[in-house]
Design a protein around this motif. Sequence first.
Motif, PDB file in Angstrom:
ATOM      1  N   LEU A 193      12.795   1.526   2.504  1.00  0.00           N
ATOM      2  CA  LEU A 193      13.034   2.094   1.428  1.00  0.00           C
ATOM      3  C   LEU A 193      14.433   2.626   1.005  1.00  0.00           C
ATOM      4  CD1 LEU A 193       9.719   4.206   0.883  1.00  0.00           C
ATOM      5  CD2 LEU A 193      10.656   2.446  -0.602  1.00  0.00           C
ATOM      6  N   PRO A 194      15.122   3.052   2.107  1.00  0.00           N
ATOM      7  CA  PRO A 194      16.356   3.599   1.742  1.00  0.00           C
ATOM      8  C   PRO A 194      17.422   2.723   1.768  1.00  0.00           C
ATOM      9  CG  PRO A 194      15.619   5.136   3.321  1.00  0.00           C
ATOM     10  CD  PRO A 194      14.517   3.922   3.127  1.00  0.00           C
ATOM     11  N   ALA A 195      17.109   1.470   2.464  1.00  0.00           N
ATOM     12  CA  ALA A 195      17.931   0.544   2.741  1.00  0.00           C
ATOM     13  C   ALA A 195      17.883  -0.764   1.692  1.00  0.00           C
ATOM     14  CB  ALA A 195      17.857  -0.418   4.292  1.00  0.00           C
ATOM     15  N   VAL A 196      16.816  -1.014   1.301  1.00  0.00           N
ATOM     16  CA  VAL A 196      16.612  -2.396   0.419  1.00  0.00           C
ATOM     17  C   VAL A 196      16.138  -2.192  -0.822  1.00  0.00           C
ATOM     18  CG1 VAL A 196      16.780  -3.938   2.427  1.00  0.00           C
ATOM     19  CG2 VAL A 196      14.534  -3.151   1.674  1.00  0.00           C
TER      20      VAL A 196
ATOM     21  N   ALA B  60       0.876  -1.292   0.017  1.00  0.00           N
ATOM     22  CA  ALA B  60       0.081  -0.031   0.019  1.00  0.00           C
ATOM     23  C   ALA B  60       0.838   1.259  -0.062  1.00  0.00           C
ATOM     24  CB  ALA B  60      -0.877  -0.197   1.232  1.00  0.00           C
ATOM     25  N   VAL B  61       2.063   1.137   0.567  1.00  0.00           N
ATOM     26  CA  VAL B  61       3.032   2.321   0.588  1.00  0.00           C
ATOM     27  C   VAL B  61       3.765   2.273  -0.832  1.00  0.00           C
ATOM     28  CG1 VAL B  61       5.039   3.403   1.492  1.00  0.00           C
ATOM     29  CG2 VAL B  61       3.338   2.519   3.038  1.00  0.00           C
ATOM     30  N   ALA B  62       4.242   1.155  -1.175  1.00  0.00           N
ATOM     31  CA  ALA B  62       5.147   1.140  -2.490  1.00  0.00           C
ATOM     32  C   ALA B  62       4.417   1.480  -3.789  1.00  0.00           C
ATOM     33  CB  ALA B  62       5.493  -0.445  -2.437  1.00  0.00           C
TER      34      ALA B  62
ATOM     35  N   LEU C  26       4.355  -7.439  -9.157  1.00  0.00           N
ATOM     36  CA  LEU C  26       4.840  -6.317  -8.949  1.00  0.00           C
ATOM     37  C   LEU C  26       6.384  -6.108  -8.159  1.00  0.00           C
ATOM     38  CD1 LEU C  26       1.703  -4.955  -6.787  1.00  0.00           C
ATOM     39  CD2 LEU C  26       2.449  -3.833  -8.972  1.00  0.00           C
ATOM     40  N   TRP C  27       6.571  -7.218  -7.548  1.00  0.00           N
ATOM     41  CA  TRP C  27       8.228  -7.210  -7.307  1.00  0.00           C
ATOM     42  C   TRP C  27       8.994  -7.490  -8.490  1.00  0.00           C
ATOM     43  CZ3 TRP C  27      10.905 -11.795  -8.291  1.00  0.00           C
ATOM     44  CH2 TRP C  27      12.061 -11.847  -7.706  1.00  0.00           C
ATOM     45  N   LEU C  28       8.683  -8.275  -9.480  1.00  0.00           N
ATOM     46  CA  LEU C  28       9.385  -8.406 -10.683  1.00  0.00           C
ATOM     47  C   LEU C  28       9.659  -7.425 -11.458  1.00  0.00           C
ATOM     48  CD1 LEU C  28      10.842 -10.643 -12.304  1.00  0.00           C
ATOM     49  CD2 LEU C  28       8.770 -11.117 -13.340  1.00  0.00           C
ATOM     50  N   GLN C  29       8.257  -6.700 -11.681  1.00  0.00           N
ATOM     51  CA  GLN C  29       8.546  -5.256 -12.499  1.00  0.00           C
ATOM     52  C   GLN C  29       9.560  -3.992 -11.788  1.00  0.00           C
ATOM     53  OE1 GLN C  29       7.119  -2.062 -11.838  1.00  0.00           O
ATOM     54  NE2 GLN C  29       6.588  -2.434 -10.067  1.00  0.00           N
TER      55      GLN C  29
ATOM     56  N   SER D  77      11.353  -2.449  -4.503  1.00  0.00           N
ATOM     57  CA  SER D  77      10.988  -3.841  -4.667  1.00  0.00           C
ATOM     58  C   SER D  77      10.765  -4.878  -3.703  1.00  0.00           C
ATOM     59  CB  SER D  77      11.940  -4.373  -5.999  1.00  0.00           C
ATOM     60  OG  SER D  77      13.302  -4.565  -5.364  1.00  0.00           O
ATOM     61  N   THR D  78      11.365  -4.774  -2.603  1.00  0.00           N
ATOM     62  CA  THR D  78      11.724  -5.575  -1.518  1.00  0.00           C
ATOM     63  C   THR D  78      10.324  -5.470  -1.080  1.00  0.00           C
ATOM     64  OG1 THR D  78      14.060  -5.524  -1.519  1.00  0.00           O
ATOM     65  CG2 THR D  78      12.925  -6.687   0.447  1.00  0.00           C
ATOM     66  N   LEU D  79       9.605  -4.594  -1.002  1.00  0.00           N
ATOM     67  CA  LEU D  79       8.282  -4.337  -0.243  1.00  0.00           C
ATOM     68  C   LEU D  79       7.475  -5.290  -0.895  1.00  0.00           C
ATOM     69  CD1 LEU D  79       8.289  -0.572   0.252  1.00  0.00           C
ATOM     70  CD2 LEU D  79       9.404  -1.966   1.742  1.00  0.00           C
ATOM     71  N   TYR D  80       7.401  -5.167  -2.352  1.00  0.00           N
ATOM     72  CA  TYR D  80       6.498  -6.064  -2.987  1.00  0.00           C
ATOM     73  C   TYR D  80       6.697  -7.649  -2.508  1.00  0.00           C
ATOM     74  CZ  TYR D  80       5.170  -2.124  -5.851  1.00  0.00           C
ATOM     75  OH  TYR D  80       4.679  -0.748  -6.087  1.00  0.00           O
ATOM     76  N   LEU D  81       8.052  -7.968  -2.523  1.00  0.00           N
ATOM     77  CA  LEU D  81       8.423  -9.416  -2.277  1.00  0.00           C
ATOM     78  C   LEU D  81       7.817  -9.843  -0.992  1.00  0.00           C
ATOM     79  CD1 LEU D  81       9.863 -11.641  -3.215  1.00  0.00           C
ATOM     80  CD2 LEU D  81      11.827 -10.973  -2.305  1.00  0.00           C
TER      81      LEU D  81
END
Length: 441
Positions: A194-197, A61-63, A123-126, A200-204
């Motif tokens: 967000l600044p660290a990883v 929801a944030v990503a 979403l993670w993949l894109q 895309s990691t949020l979707y995963l």
Amino acid sequence: MSAGSGAARDETIDHTAPPTRTGLRRLLGAVVLDTRPLRVAPFRRLWASTAVTAIGSQLTAVAVPKQVFDLTGSSGYVGLSGAVALVPLLVFGVWGGAVADAVDRRRLLLVTNTGLAVTSALLWLQAAVGLGSVWVVLALLGLQQAFFAVNQPTRSASIARLVPVEQLPAAAALGSTVFTFGAVFGPLLAGALLPAVGLSTLYLADALALCLALWSVWRLPPLPPLDSAPRRAGLRDVADGFRYLATRGVLLASFLADVIAMVAGMPRALFPEMAERSFGDPPGGGSALGWLYAAIPLGALLCGLCSGWLSRVSRHGVGVTAAVVAWGLAMVGFGIAPSLPVAAGCLAVGGAADMVSMVFRNAILQAAATDEMRGRMQGVFTVVVAGGPRLADLMHGTVAAAVGTRWAASGGGVLVVLLMVLSVVLLPAFWRYRAPTGADH
């Protein structure tokens, strides 16, 4: 003599301690979250599937709005993402409720949970490959919302089959509390990650959480229709649902209250721009964005943890009305807030008010609808609850582009108060509505 004194002291302790403990338990029971529905194993499993995905869903929801804003630099496009998500919610929310009334709800939950997991993985993949297309993001968002629009009414319609009617407000509070727990820590975690990883990691993380939730759903008992064998869900069934709703004025009024609160007063489309341009976040995202997204659910979570008293309130119409007015006033405060702490505080107050409104509205729906119509009513409920904020995204994004974020947020709050007062004047039966007892049901 010494022994006799000891016996007397022991007797005194035994006599006075139980009332003290009983009084404490009664006090805590009147305030602390009512956990009685968790004693029902099937409900506990359904609740656990929500708990597992609570944080992951909020990372997405944030990503999504963050990625849309990064790709376009416009709150207008963030608002457009709300419109893109609204269409499948409108179509599949109502139809999904009809499907939930026609088939085994457990099987439907398994199918839609799987669909949600797959779309989160895409979403993670894109994002991981750096595709950089806002239209791909919006298309995947629309697909995900289609699965959500079927999943949510199915999940909600199952609750009344699992717990007694007098525990429906408690069950609603439990579900909302665990969801808002994720909605608090999910955005804060997103702001830190967000600044660290990277985004895309949020979707995963969301995709993995949805896969884990499938296990809890798998362990639910079969939930076939009570009135007949499984059947097809067509346009006639959807129309039957709307005809049924037209005869239930209290249900219509409860939906209207949420439309007023969410469409006119939900300012989340403004969060990415305000975090960066009003509260000092760096362009890549930071803690202010996390706090803005987390503040509303934080207030809801704190209210949920102290929601034992909600089960003892019978004037549900009054409760919804007061809560929606409080939400509107909180959004006015958010719009004119001079600093991030004040803005977050106003959003938290709004979140607490929204929790009260949601508990009573959900209880009204569960009690007023029959089981053979409950899925369709939950479908309309999902369209209103999830679709309202999407319309708000479009409206607030458009207004903010014209007059600025602060005017858009505070003006929306004023509109909420005015419209809610007007609706009570026009629909006095909703104000007088009282919850049915177990015997009534």
